[in-house]
Design a protein around this motif. Sequence first.
Motif, PDB file in Angstrom:
ATOM      1  N   VAL A  13       6.926  84.208 -38.128  1.00  0.00           N
ATOM      2  CA  VAL A  13       6.688  83.378 -39.305  1.00  0.00           C
ATOM      3  C   VAL A  13       5.229  83.529 -39.738  1.00  0.00           C
ATOM      4  CG1 VAL A  13       6.752  81.029 -40.218  1.00  0.00           C
ATOM      5  CG2 VAL A  13       8.492  81.797 -38.595  1.00  0.00           C
ATOM      6  N   ALA A  62      17.783  77.292 -37.612  1.00  0.00           N
ATOM      7  CA  ALA A  62      17.550  78.703 -37.929  1.00  0.00           C
ATOM      8  C   ALA A  62      17.695  78.950 -39.424  1.00  0.00           C
ATOM      9  CB  ALA A  62      18.525  79.571 -37.140  1.00  0.00           C
ATOM     10  N   SER A 108      14.602  80.287 -41.766  1.00  0.00           N
ATOM     11  CA  SER A 108      14.707  81.559 -42.488  1.00  0.00           C
ATOM     12  C   SER A 108      14.609  81.374 -44.001  1.00  0.00           C
ATOM     13  CB  SER A 108      16.026  82.252 -42.134  1.00  0.00           C
ATOM     14  OG  SER A 108      17.132  81.463 -42.564  1.00  0.00           O
ATOM     15  N   ARG A 109      14.902  80.147 -44.507  1.00  0.00           N
ATOM     16  CA  ARG A 109      14.859  79.915 -45.954  1.00  0.00           C
ATOM     17  C   ARG A 109      13.585  79.193 -46.401  1.00  0.00           C
ATOM     18  NH1 ARG A 109      17.789  83.251 -45.514  1.00  0.00           N
ATOM     19  NH2 ARG A 109      19.923  83.533 -46.237  1.00  0.00           N
ATOM     20  N   ILE A 141       9.161  85.273 -43.526  1.00  0.00           N
ATOM     21  CA  ILE A 141       9.356  85.994 -42.273  1.00  0.00           C
ATOM     22  C   ILE A 141       8.593  87.307 -42.358  1.00  0.00           C
ATOM     23  CG2 ILE A 141      11.039  86.938 -40.663  1.00  0.00           C
ATOM     24  CD1 ILE A 141      11.190  83.908 -41.022  1.00  0.00           C
ATOM     25  N   ALA A 155      11.372  90.673 -39.221  1.00  0.00           N
ATOM     26  CA  ALA A 155      12.744  90.257 -38.887  1.00  0.00           C
ATOM     27  C   ALA A 155      13.469  91.267 -38.025  1.00  0.00           C
ATOM     28  CB  ALA A 155      13.539  90.017 -40.175  1.00  0.00           C
ATOM     29  N   TRP A 196      14.569  89.982 -34.474  1.00  0.00           N
ATOM     30  CA  TRP A 196      14.937  88.584 -34.654  1.00  0.00           C
ATOM     31  C   TRP A 196      14.470  88.098 -36.024  1.00  0.00           C
ATOM     32  CZ3 TRP A 196      17.973  86.585 -30.939  1.00  0.00           C
ATOM     33  CH2 TRP A 196      17.939  87.171 -29.679  1.00  0.00           C
ATOM     34  N   PRO A 197      15.360  87.435 -36.784  1.00  0.00           N
ATOM     35  CA  PRO A 197      14.934  86.879 -38.079  1.00  0.00           C
ATOM     36  C   PRO A 197      14.298  85.503 -37.942  1.00  0.00           C
ATOM     37  CG  PRO A 197      17.283  86.598 -37.807  1.00  0.00           C
ATOM     38  CD  PRO A 197      16.811  87.351 -36.594  1.00  0.00           C
ATOM     39  N   TRP A 198      14.146  85.003 -36.705  1.00  0.00           N
ATOM     40  CA  TRP A 198      13.499  83.729 -36.417  1.00  0.00           C
ATOM     41  C   TRP A 198      12.561  83.942 -35.240  1.00  0.00           C
ATOM     42  CZ3 TRP A 198      18.902  84.252 -35.668  1.00  0.00           C
ATOM     43  CH2 TRP A 198      19.658  84.030 -36.820  1.00  0.00           C
ATOM     44  N   SER A 243      20.263  87.072 -42.574  1.00  0.00           N
ATOM     45  CA  SER A 243      18.846  86.961 -42.240  1.00  0.00           C
ATOM     46  C   SER A 243      18.212  88.258 -41.747  1.00  0.00           C
ATOM     47  CB  SER A 243      18.636  85.866 -41.180  1.00  0.00           C
ATOM     48  OG  SER A 243      19.213  84.638 -41.599  1.00  0.00           O
TER      49      SER A 243
END
Length: 602
Positions: A43, A81, A85-86, A90, A93, A96-98, A144
Amino acid sequence: MNGDSDTGSGDQVARPVVPRSWLPWLGSLVLFSLGLLTVTEVVDGSIGPVLVAVTAILGAAPFGLITTSPATGWLLSATGAFVVSRSFDIVDADPWPWPVVHGLVLLALLFATAWNPPQRLPRGPRIGVVLVAWLSTATLFAMSVPPDLIAGWTVGVTAVTVAGMLVRAAGLIATADGAGPPISLAEVRVRLLRGFRVAFVDWAPSPQAGPALGERLFPSSAWVGRARALLPWLLALGVFWIAVASVHETLVVHDLVLPIFAALVAAPVAMSRRYALLGWRLATVLAAVVAVIGTPSGGPDPGAWPVVFQWVWLISTFLVSVRHDRWTTGWVWAVTVMVISTGAPANSGVAITMIVAATALTIIGDLVRSRRRTGRELERQTELSELEKARRAVLEERTRIARDLHDVVAHHMSMMVVQAETAPYRIAGLSGPAQAEFAAISTSARDALNEIRSLLGVLRSHDHAVTHTPQPGLSQLDELVEAASRSGVPAIVTTHGPVVPVGLAVSQSAYRIVQESLANAARHAPGAEVTVSVGYEPDMLRIQVVNGASAVPVACTEPGHGLIGMRERAHVVGGTLTAEPLPDGGFEVRADLPLEIEEHDR
């Protein structure tokens, strides 16, 4: 001290693997601490410390519900999550998208939901909860992650869900409702050590998973075995030439080393039939060596290993999971994932895809092995059931024969009693000792009759009443055939040779054999003519029952136990019986019985 106490030294009871409700919350604190350190890797770090802490809490807190309410924990984790992601930018990603902690907690809660769905719901809704969690997680990943990772994460989410369901089915971990697993922690350690020894130490051939597909389709073809032995070598030859032609697209390999490297890539394929586990070991060692010292060529297939080798390695893992037990397969899967992870720094997308594929193939292979084992067990139980039915039929027939023999013996001994008791009245001038001898004979015969009736009571079924009517024999054979003719079976009886006296047991056995033969002819060949032939020979009574082909079509039915009973009746009097179909579609039963039972057969 109580011997059953957990602290006892002699009779200590092995504790099952039961999760503690407070341990996950302690784990949440640890994960929260890790999350604070790793959130900014995924992030955008400009969000500020407060939002970093909130993001870490969203990722770590749901883990505390993993044993008590995993479905609720999964819902909170998936919602968090989606929000992360929204709401935030990011920066990376892949994979991992988180934040990494959040992604691991989400997959762990998905696994726990499949392992322990809400117990308060009926079975159907529980399955629905698992399906919703699986589809929602797969959709969340698809929304994501980068496009090139969607397929891999879809398979990965599916593998995690199936793994949770398998763990629940195997009972490896106790559920929150207190139901313990079928094996103890000590047994888990023993099986893990045994699996480690098989996976990395033993050199024995891999056990056969079951009949090959060709053998099941063509069980009587001799070429199937030869083709099965030759096929791995032909496939290995094809893999060898593919490796020679494509290795340079991934790695830099000297031309002199290229044939050796291609042969090592193809060797696990050649070993797959008898030594699948050894083939996997070779592929894994080769993968580790290439990942450490291999030089990428910068060709069109980037990654740590050539594509053809990736397929060979994954298929070797699948074959091990099909042919070895679950504990050995677990070690194989763990080492495979560990070695694959060595390629992650160079191309994490390929590594993640391979890990997901290896996991999915391992689970599928284990399911195939379990299904085959269940099928073999079902076949064995069916065979035992058939043997039990046959044994029961023999015992029932022996019981009926015992009743018949009782009537034979009772008849003769009753005559002895009558003759012994009436002798003083029929024979004049008997002395006192002679009359006492006859009285003793009468008493012994009565005692013997009572003992025979007591033994017969054990053999008789409870729902059969004891009958005292004489059993039929050869003298009633004409009446039996006449009754069969009246019932629609065109039967005739013929006699050959001079009629001589026949023992009562032999006569009864001959009658029952003819009776069963007529019944079989009426059932399996309705309308066919039946000829009963009774031949008297110097020392043998020959019974022959022949029927023609059925006059009307008859539906095939499962065989009964009539032939077993007839053979048992012939054997008990020292005779033989054969039964076989005739070329014209008829059937013949032939029994050779001695005129008198020999002394050793009584």
